[in-house]
Design a protein around this motif. Structure first.
Motif, PDB file in Angstrom:
ATOM      1  N   THR A 535       0.834  -1.204   0.000  1.00 23.67           N
ATOM      2  CA  THR A 535       0.000   0.000   0.000  1.00 23.67           C
ATOM      3  C   THR A 535       0.866   1.251   0.000  1.00 23.67           C
ATOM      4  O   THR A 535       1.970   1.265   0.550  1.00 23.67           O
ATOM      5  N   VAL A 551      -3.044   3.541  -3.384  1.00 27.97           N
ATOM      6  CA  VAL A 551      -3.098   2.302  -4.160  1.00 27.97           C
ATOM      7  C   VAL A 551      -2.851   1.108  -3.256  1.00 27.97           C
ATOM      8  O   VAL A 551      -2.184   1.203  -2.215  1.00 27.97           O
ATOM      9  N   ASN A 552      -3.393  -0.023  -3.682  1.00 29.85           N
ATOM     10  CA  ASN A 552      -3.204  -1.299  -3.003  1.00 29.85           C
ATOM     11  C   ASN A 552      -2.803  -2.327  -4.043  1.00 29.85           C
ATOM     12  O   ASN A 552      -3.605  -2.713  -4.895  1.00 29.85           O
ATOM     13  N   ASP A 575     -13.745   9.344  -2.524  1.00 30.66           N
ATOM     14  CA  ASP A 575     -12.998   8.751  -3.632  1.00 30.66           C
ATOM     15  C   ASP A 575     -13.720   9.115  -4.921  1.00 30.66           C
ATOM     16  O   ASP A 575     -14.815   8.610  -5.192  1.00 30.66           O
ATOM     17  N   TYR A 580     -14.928   4.295  -3.587  1.00 31.03           N
ATOM     18  CA  TYR A 580     -14.641   3.480  -2.416  1.00 31.03           C
ATOM     19  C   TYR A 580     -14.904   4.276  -1.132  1.00 31.03           C
ATOM     20  O   TYR A 580     -14.823   5.506  -1.113  1.00 31.03           O
ATOM     21  N   LEU A 593      -9.592  -0.205   0.371  1.00 29.72           N
ATOM     22  CA  LEU A 593      -9.261  -0.509  -1.020  1.00 29.72           C
ATOM     23  C   LEU A 593      -9.392  -2.006  -1.288  1.00 29.72           C
ATOM     24  O   LEU A 593      -8.776  -2.825  -0.592  1.00 29.72           O
ATOM     25  N   SER A 597      -6.129  -2.253  -6.439  1.00 29.60           N
ATOM     26  CA  SER A 597      -6.984  -1.130  -6.809  1.00 29.60           C
ATOM     27  C   SER A 597      -6.381   0.175  -6.333  1.00 29.60           C
ATOM     28  O   SER A 597      -5.349   0.194  -5.644  1.00 29.60           O
ATOM     29  N   GLY A 598      -7.029   1.277  -6.689  1.00 31.21           N
ATOM     30  CA  GLY A 598      -6.562   2.589  -6.273  1.00 31.21           C
ATOM     31  C   GLY A 598      -7.718   3.543  -6.099  1.00 31.21           C
ATOM     32  O   GLY A 598      -8.846   3.286  -6.537  1.00 31.21           O
ATOM     33  N   ALA A 599      -7.426   4.670  -5.455  1.00 33.78           N
ATOM     34  CA  ALA A 599      -8.442   5.688  -5.202  1.00 33.78           C
ATOM     35  C   ALA A 599      -7.829   7.067  -5.381  1.00 33.78           C
ATOM     36  O   ALA A 599      -6.628   7.261  -5.172  1.00 33.78           O
TER      37      ALA A 599
END
Length: 602
Positions: A535, A551-552, A575, A580, A593, A597-599
């Motif tokens: 992360t 991001v994850n 987000d 999210y 997350l 995925s990302g935000a």
């Protein structure tokens, strides 16, 4: 079939032995290598030039010959200044001592072109050796130039999102189908008319500039070997089509950038044919001959692409006028192919010539070289394509050989190394490298995360046609010691556009970049990093506005947390990318997350 895919972005420099050889070459002898401070001098400020000498030859003095009236520094009007010896340093890779020299040039008014030579005298002799080509006479010396000006990067370039079009492979137009050539290097039938008919698609995506692969008359599908820089390639369309394209693009708010090749052109160019056939040809000096008429310098080892002699003279003047001509026809700027090839003083003239016609034209170069070399292009161009960032993005999110700590270490140093005024258009893939999706093993999530990072960093993003719908390829470009560039240049898959969820993701990303100035101009600050968990988050801040990117990379869901005072948020953060869940409790922001995925939180 499985491949061990290796990015050859930097060619032979991928090998440590080649890096060592480059370092040694750049230190031995008399070297300037465009080391000046400041890199882009302003009017009325002194300019410091640096020189090094090293190797088995001793030097006991150095001089600078320069002019400020646009004349040759080898001429009688040149002024001469001595360099001071600044000391000696040890170079372990060279395993030798290196002498450092410098000289300060007097301040100059705006609009001055400083042309200069640097040379060092061999101890105990009257023999002078000139930097950087080690010439023994001023007539053969490397020419250096500095254009002193008040000439920043055009404002619109910082707001650009560029769509990169390979014209023969983009769209045939008028409802025509793709051709089916016998060989992959054949013509597939893309046209300027096809580009015109897809401007709405590009604009709907959110891009506000297009970069066209070479459109001038050429015998090849790619066009990087022109036979006439004043003529549109008939396969692609007519001059009227070109004018219509420019007008239609501008009407939709799209700038038009052309790919301009100054280093070489086709062996079928009429001037080259004349130069080879006629020993009295006026074009013979347009080329660099090793032994006339069959041995000449070229683009790497490609005999069909002879190198141009771009020292001051008719070939240089011809290219400068060509560049001005297309700007006069409405073009907004140039992507400058193989910009490391032509002499640096040529680019100083090029910038001056282009700005004289279009003061707000955007000029950026393809310089596939070290960061140190790329940085020296400040002052002669607005910037260079960010191949180093592309490499880092691909290593981290496609090849997955770097963790997030390694990526952040690179990114922080990269941002600090280059001046903020040096514009570096950034990208994930292009026509000379394997498509990102192929390298990532067709991992859509990896592409989405890499794109999130790309579109939230300062450099103007460049989107290669088809990347927005996840176009891939069947084989790597580099295999068996050969290159198959056509792998990454397949025809655009228009049939995949209507159902592409990925395209909608890119639309949202581009819209968010336009919506938040912090993503274009803001300072960047790391606010979370856990490489083991996969992360990572950073903040972009501009004036009173802040945007966070998280991001994850893990295959597991992660909760990313960082401290952020509630009063810093004008309203509850959300987000904006995927929706999210975001919570703020006691000054700590949390976002949940999903895997990979990302935000984008604002």
């Amino acid at each position: 079939m499985c491949y061990e895919i290796e990015d050859h972005i930097f060619g032979d420099l991928i090998e440590p032995a080649q890096r060592l050889a480059l370092h040694q070459e750049s230190r031995l002898g008399v070297r300037h290598l465009h080391q000046i401070v400041p890199l882009d001098p302003e009017p009325g400020h002194p300019i410091v030039l640096y020189l090094t000498t090293a190797g088995p030859t001793p030097y006991e003095e150095a001089i600078c010959r320069f002019t400020t009236d646009d004349t040759d520094p080898a001429g009688e009007s040149a002024r001469v200044l001595p360099l001071q010896h600044d000391g000696v340093e040890w170079d372990t890779l060279l395993w030798d001592y290196v002498h450092r020299w410098s000289v300060t040039l007097p301040p100059q008014p705006a609009g001055t072109m400083i042309r200069y030579h640097l040379a060092a005298r061999v101890a105990g002799t009257d023999r002078w050796v000139f930097a950087d080509n080690q010439a023994l006479s001023a007539e053969e010396a490397t020419d250096f130039a500095i254009w002193v000006d008040n000439d920043p990067v055009p404002d619109w370039a910082w707001d650009a999102v560029v769509y990169h079009i390979f014209v023969d492979r983009f769209y045939p137009g008028n409802g025509r189908s793709w051709r089916n050539p016998e060989r992959p290097t054949g013509f597939y039938g893309g046209t300027l008319r096809g580009v015109i008919q897809k401007l709405g698609y590009i604009r709907d995506l959110g891009c506000n500039a297009i970069w066209l692969s070479p459109i001038f008359a050429s015998p090849s599908y790619h066009g990087y070997d022109a036979i006439d820089l004043y003529t549109i390639e008939p396969r692609l369309g007519t001059f009227a089509d070109f004018r219509e394209l420019v007008e239609a693009a501008h009407a939709q708010g799209l700038r038009v950038l052309l790919d301009f090749v100054a280093h070489h052109w086709s062996h079928l160019h009429p001037t080259f044919i004349s130069a080879r056939e006629d020993p009295q040809s006026p074009y013979r000096d347009w080329y660099v001959w090793r032994r006339w008429p069959d041995e000449y310098e070229m683009f790497f080892t490609v005999k069909s692409m002879p190198k141009l002699n771009l020292r001051p003279g008719p070939a240089r003047n011809y290219l400068l006028r060509c560049a001005q001509y297309w700007l006069e026809q409405g073009v907004d700027g140039y992507r400058l192919d193989f910009a490391y090839g032509p002499p640096r003083d040529f680019w100083a003239d090029f910038r001056r010539a282009c700005r004289a016609v279009r003061p707000d034209c955007w000029l950026f170069g393809e310089v596939v070289h070290t960061a140190a070399v790329q940085r020296t292009f400040q002052g002669v161009m607005d910037g260079t394509l960010d191949f180093l960032l592309a490499w880092a993005l691909r290593e981290t999110f496609a090849h997955k050989r770097w963790d997030l700590a390694r990526f952040e270490a690179f990114l922080a140093a990269h941002e600090a190394y280059f001046p903020a005024s040096f514009c570096r258009p950034a990208f994930l893939d292009n026509h000379d490298m394997d498509r990102f999706m192929f390298v990532a093993g067709n991992d859509v999530d990896a592409l989405k995360i890499a794109a999130l990072i790309l579109f939230t960093l300062p450099g103007p993003p460049v989107l290669y046609y088809g990347t927005e719908i996840g176009m891939t390829q069947k084989h790597p470009i580099h295999r068996g010691g050969r290159s198959f560039d056509v792998e990454a240049r397949q025809p655009m898959r228009w049939e995949d556009v209507p159902s592409s969820a990925l395209r909608e993701y890119f639309r949202r990303l581009i819209a968010l970049r336009h919506a938040y100035p912090a993503l274009r101009y803001g300072a960047r600050q790391v606010i979370h990093l856990d490489a083991e968990a996969g992360t990572y988050a950073y903040l972009r801040t501009w004036r009173e506005s802040s945007v966070a990117v998280a991001v994850n990379l893990s295959p597991q869901p992660r909760r990313v947390r960082w401290r952020w005072p509630r009063e810093a948020w004008i309203q509850t953060p959300r987000d904006q990318l995927n929706g999210y869940t975001v919570c703020v409790r006691d000054g700590v922001l949390e976002v949940n997350l999903p895997p990979k995925s990302g935000a984008l939180i604002a």
